[in-house]
Structures are given as structure tokens and as C-alpha cells.
Write an enzyme that holds these catalytic residues in place. Structure first.
Site, PDB file in Angstrom:
ATOM      1  N   GLU A  39     -31.090  24.143  -9.475  1.00 48.10           N
ATOM      2  CA  GLU A  39     -31.348  25.332  -8.610  1.00 48.10           C
ATOM      3  C   GLU A  39     -32.754  25.881  -8.797  1.00 48.10           C
ATOM      4  O   GLU A  39     -33.237  26.386  -7.798  1.00 48.10           O
ATOM      5  CB  GLU A  39     -30.512  26.474  -9.243  1.00 48.10           C
ATOM      6  CG  GLU A  39     -29.068  26.259  -9.331  1.00 48.10           C
ATOM      7  CD  GLU A  39     -28.557  25.425 -10.695  1.00 48.10           C
ATOM      8  OE1 GLU A  39     -27.386  25.751 -11.115  1.00 48.10           O
ATOM      9  OE2 GLU A  39     -29.224  24.623 -11.283  1.00 48.10           O
ATOM     10  N   ALA A  76     -16.909 -10.230 -11.308  1.00 53.17           N
ATOM     11  CA  ALA A  76     -17.009 -11.016  -9.898  1.00 53.17           C
ATOM     12  C   ALA A  76     -15.770 -11.987  -9.964  1.00 53.17           C
ATOM     13  O   ALA A  76     -15.600 -12.866 -10.725  1.00 53.17           O
ATOM     14  CB  ALA A  76     -18.240 -11.765  -9.652  1.00 53.17           C
ATOM     15  N   TRP A  97     -22.041 -20.211  -8.179  1.00 53.35           N
ATOM     16  CA  TRP A  97     -21.639 -18.863  -8.298  1.00 53.35           C
ATOM     17  C   TRP A  97     -20.613 -18.637  -7.271  1.00 53.35           C
ATOM     18  O   TRP A  97     -20.369 -18.728  -6.238  1.00 53.35           O
ATOM     19  CB  TRP A  97     -23.122 -18.371  -7.502  1.00 53.35           C
ATOM     20  CG  TRP A  97     -24.183 -18.473  -8.560  1.00 53.35           C
ATOM     21  CD1 TRP A  97     -25.311 -19.589  -8.400  1.00 53.35           C
ATOM     22  CD2 TRP A  97     -24.736 -17.955  -9.879  1.00 53.35           C
ATOM     23  NE1 TRP A  97     -26.050 -19.354  -9.522  1.00 53.35           N
ATOM     24  CE2 TRP A  97     -25.768 -18.418 -10.056  1.00 53.35           C
ATOM     25  CE3 TRP A  97     -23.909 -16.860 -10.245  1.00 53.35           C
ATOM     26  CZ2 TRP A  97     -26.476 -18.115 -11.294  1.00 53.35           C
ATOM     27  CZ3 TRP A  97     -24.669 -16.431 -11.444  1.00 53.35           C
ATOM     28  CH2 TRP A  97     -25.792 -16.954 -11.990  1.00 53.35           C
ATOM     29  N   THR A 156     -18.983 -15.892 -23.889  1.00 51.83           N
ATOM     30  CA  THR A 156     -19.917 -15.697 -22.552  1.00 51.83           C
ATOM     31  C   THR A 156     -21.265 -15.930 -23.301  1.00 51.83           C
ATOM     32  O   THR A 156     -22.181 -16.749 -22.528  1.00 51.83           O
ATOM     33  CB  THR A 156     -20.027 -14.282 -21.776  1.00 51.83           C
ATOM     34  OG1 THR A 156     -18.501 -14.000 -21.530  1.00 51.83           O
ATOM     35  CG2 THR A 156     -21.012 -14.371 -20.901  1.00 51.83           C
ATOM     36  N   SER A 163      -9.571  -5.401 -22.898  1.00 54.59           N
ATOM     37  CA  SER A 163      -9.155  -4.616 -24.141  1.00 54.59           C
ATOM     38  C   SER A 163      -9.894  -3.238 -23.712  1.00 54.59           C
ATOM     39  O   SER A 163      -9.279  -2.046 -24.181  1.00 54.59           O
ATOM     40  CB  SER A 163      -9.811  -5.206 -24.995  1.00 54.59           C
ATOM     41  OG  SER A 163      -9.437  -6.482 -25.588  1.00 54.59           O
TER      42      SER A 163
END
Length: 381
Positions: free
Chosen positions: A55, A159, A175, A205, A316
Site C-alpha cells: 500500500e 514429470a 527424458w 534418486t 508419503s
């Protein structure tokens, strides 16, 4: 004008606020515009903690343009604050400027700052709202998590193919997404790093992909890399040649069991600058994921966590209602193989009522992929 008629101006205020997204922790992201004769004549947004609020920035913009704010309507995404913090109350600035009408996107839910609307009304200001309430609450979703839960705001990114597979049956995943999608992930990582957040992956991973967890954008101005965080039951050996241990030990964090965190192995990693934190557990021995996130917030002052997998960790987090945003990149590809790796697995709901249900807030085409942005439903937030 009706409340609905101000929606277009509120959307402009939301757009203004988004210019400082990722930079306002521990404050909310807020935008404001001044409207006169159904035209936006000034705008402002909260740039960073300790800086003037939206503001005040908007009123400053009006002053720089030689405008009289008393002839304008102020449209702001969040209820103006009424308290003295690092800056004076916005309600005071609004009243001093002589503004007679204020349109609010959503009310401030905090006890410290909430109540500004009533102060304005008591002073004779017309207050309209909420307007575009859900969008304005989404704008401050991170702030609400910090304030109410004292944990990082968690973004899940995954993805998949159109039939919900993240890898072939042999484990090949590079990919699935297109080059433009991968670039968007690097831009998201850059924002996470700029905000002093981290990228989180699971141990599987980490071991299979040997990731860097950095942003790599040749056109980007240098900003801090996000911290790299691995949630695993098996710590690596100090001599293991993982890229993160070799190149980013002081920016790498492992989350493991209390026994692993107290082990000689953990001590050797700490000598290299790696941080190892014990994962809190419930009395039945299961992982306290909420407590884990609180540890990251407390120990690292980490406002954002970007979780990039794997699937077991992701499901999870979803089951514990800890995912605040889910960025799902869908490639126009079909594996049509029941043995290909699914996005999620191992749940056994017997009815649709047991399904994990989110709300879709945005879809867009990126390259050849469809990006879907999902958020918790209001009754689950």
C-alpha cells in the site's frame, strides 16, 4: 461498482505482487493498485521483509506521478495491516492519504495484522471484499504455512507420460519431459535458491541419478544455488564419488535415522562440511515428515522445499497433506505398460472417497508438455 467489477483490478494487483514472489519471507507477498475512472493509475508491491508494504509503495508511485490518492480507490490483495512491525501500519498511511474506498482480496488471518478493515470502516472508509479471495489466498499460501505451521512451503515437482508413468520397466526416465519443461525446472530451482531454500530427493534418486540439484541457466544472472537435501535410510560413504560430495559438500544435507546421524559414517561426512540431521519419528517408529520439515525450517531458516522425487517420498508427503503445490509435467507420450514405473503406487483405496484429491489452479502448455498446477483443497489446507 460491485465487488465483482473490481476483479479485473484485483488481478492486476495479484500480478504486481507476483514480482516479489520468493523474496518476502517471513512476510506475505502483497500487491496494490490505485484506480481512478476505471483505470489503474498507480501500483506497488511488497519487495522484501523490512521494506515498505504494498500500500505504501503504491501511494509512493502515485506521489511520484503527481496524483491525488484521495480521488482514487485502493485495491489490495491482503487486508491492510493495523500494527507497528518493522514498518508503520498501512491503515495509518491509507487514512493519511485520504482514500475513501478500499477493495480487499482476502482478510489477514493473523492476530497481529488482522483487523485493519474494521479500523478503516470505523474511520469512515468504504471497505469492499473479499474479491478474488481464493487467488489472493493462494498468493499468501506460503506465508500461512510459515505462520501457522512453522515449516517450509513444500512444492512437489514430477514429470510423467500421459498414462502416468515416470520411467520404463527398465528404469529409463531421461527424458520424459521436453527441453522447455526441463528449463522451467531449472528456473524454479533458481527461485528456490534465491529464496535460500532447498531441493529434496529420496535416497534412491540420489544413488541412481547422482544428481547435482543445481540450476543451470546460461542466460541467468548469478544467484545462490539451492541447498541439496537427500532423505535416505543409507548414508553414503565419505569416499563415495557422488557429485554432491565432491563438489557441494557444504551445501549438501542428509536426513536419516537417529542411529545413522550419530554414526561414524555421519561424522566423516560432517568433516567435509556435509550436514546430517536425524529424522524425527513417531512412537510407533514411522517417520514424522511434518517434524522433519519443521527441523529444516528451524535449523536452516529454510522457507521453501522443492521435492523432485522419488515416488515413494512424494506419495508419503501427499498422504500427510504436506504438499502445498504440485507441479505435474505431462508429456504427450504413452507407454501403455503395466510394468512401467507409475507416478505413485502402493495405496489400496477401496472407494473414491479414499483417493487423494487436489484442486487444479492452472494448466499451461510448455513446449510440447502440459504443465498442471495443483493445490490442496480448502477443506484440507
Amino acid at each position: 461498482m460491485s465487488a465483482e467489477a473490481y476483479a479485473v483490478f484485483m488481478q492486476a494487483a495479484i500480478k504486481a505482487a507476483s514480482q516479489s514472489q520468493w523474496l518476502t519471507h517471513p512476510n506475505p507477498c502483497v500487491g496494490a493498485v490505485l484506480v481512478r475512472d476505471e483505470q489503474i493509475v498507480a501500483q506497488g508491491w511488497h519487495h522484501a521483509a523490512g521494506k515498505p508494504h504494498a500500500e505504501v509503495e503504491c501511494l509512493r508511485d502515485a506521489s511520484d506521478k503527481g496524483l491525488d490518492p484521495s480521488l482514487c480507490t485502493l485495491v489490495v490483495t491482503l487486508e491492510p495491516c493495523k500494527h507497528f512491525g518493522k514498518t508503520p501500519p498501512c491503515t495509518e498511511a491509507i487514512l493519511k492519504a485520504g482514500i475513501k474506498k478500499v477493495v480487499i482480496g482476502c482478510m489477514d488471518p493473523t492476530s497481529e495484522a488482522g483487523g485493519g478493515a474494521e479500523i478503516l470502516r470505523a474511520a469512515g472508509v468504504e471497505v469492499i471484499g473479499p474479491v478474488c479471495e481464493e487467488s489472493c489466498r493462494d498468493l499468501i499460501a506460503d506465508f500461512l504455512v510459515w505462520k501457522n505451521e512453522a515449516r517450509p512451503y513444500l512444492i512437489l515437482k514430477m514429470a510423467a507420460t500421459m498414462d502416468g508413468r515416470i520411467a520404463t520397466r527398465t528404469g529409463q526416465s531421461q527424458w520424459i519431459s521436453c527441453a522447455e519443461s526441463r528449463e522451467s525446472v531449472h528456473r524454479l530451482r533458481q527461485k528456490i535458491g534465491q529464496a535460500k531454500g532447498l531441493v529434496l530427493v529420496g535416497g534412491k534418486t540420489f544413488r541412481l541419478d547422482n544428481p547435482h540439484l543445481t540450476y543451470r541457466l546460461p542466460d541467468a544472472a548469478p544467484t545462490p544455488q539451492p541447498l541439496a537435501c537427500i532423505f535416505t535410510s543409507h548414508l553414503p560413504q565419505d569416499k563415495d564419488e557422488f557429485w554432491l560430495l565432491q563438489e557441494r559438500p557444504e551445501e549438501t544435507i542428509f536426513l536419516s535415522s537417529a542411529a545413522a546421524a550419530a554414526s561414524t559414517q555421519a561424522q566423516e561426512l560432517r568433516k567435509r562440511g556435509v550436514r546430517v540431521f536425524p529424522v524425527p519419528q513417531y512412537s510407533n517408529g514411522t517417520t514424522d515428515l511434518r517434524g522433519l520439515l519443521k527441523t529444516l525450517y528451524r535449523e536452516l531458516n529454510c522457507p521453501y522445499v522443492l521435492c523432485e522425487g522419488g515416488g515413494e517420498l512424494a506419495i508419503s508427503l501427499l498422504e500427510e497433506q504436506l504438499v502445498d503445490e504440485f507441479h505435474l509435467h505431462l508429456a504427450p507420450t504413452f507407454l501403455a505398460d503395466n510394468d512401467a514405473m507409475p507416478l505413485f503406487n502402493n495405496r489400496m483405496p477401496l472407494t473414491l472417497a479414499e483417493a487423494i484429491s487436489l484442486r487444479c489452479t492452472q494448466t499451461r502448455l510448455v513446449g510440447n508438455d502440459v504443465h498442471v498446477l495443483l493445490r490442496p483443497r480448502p477443506d484440507e489446507a
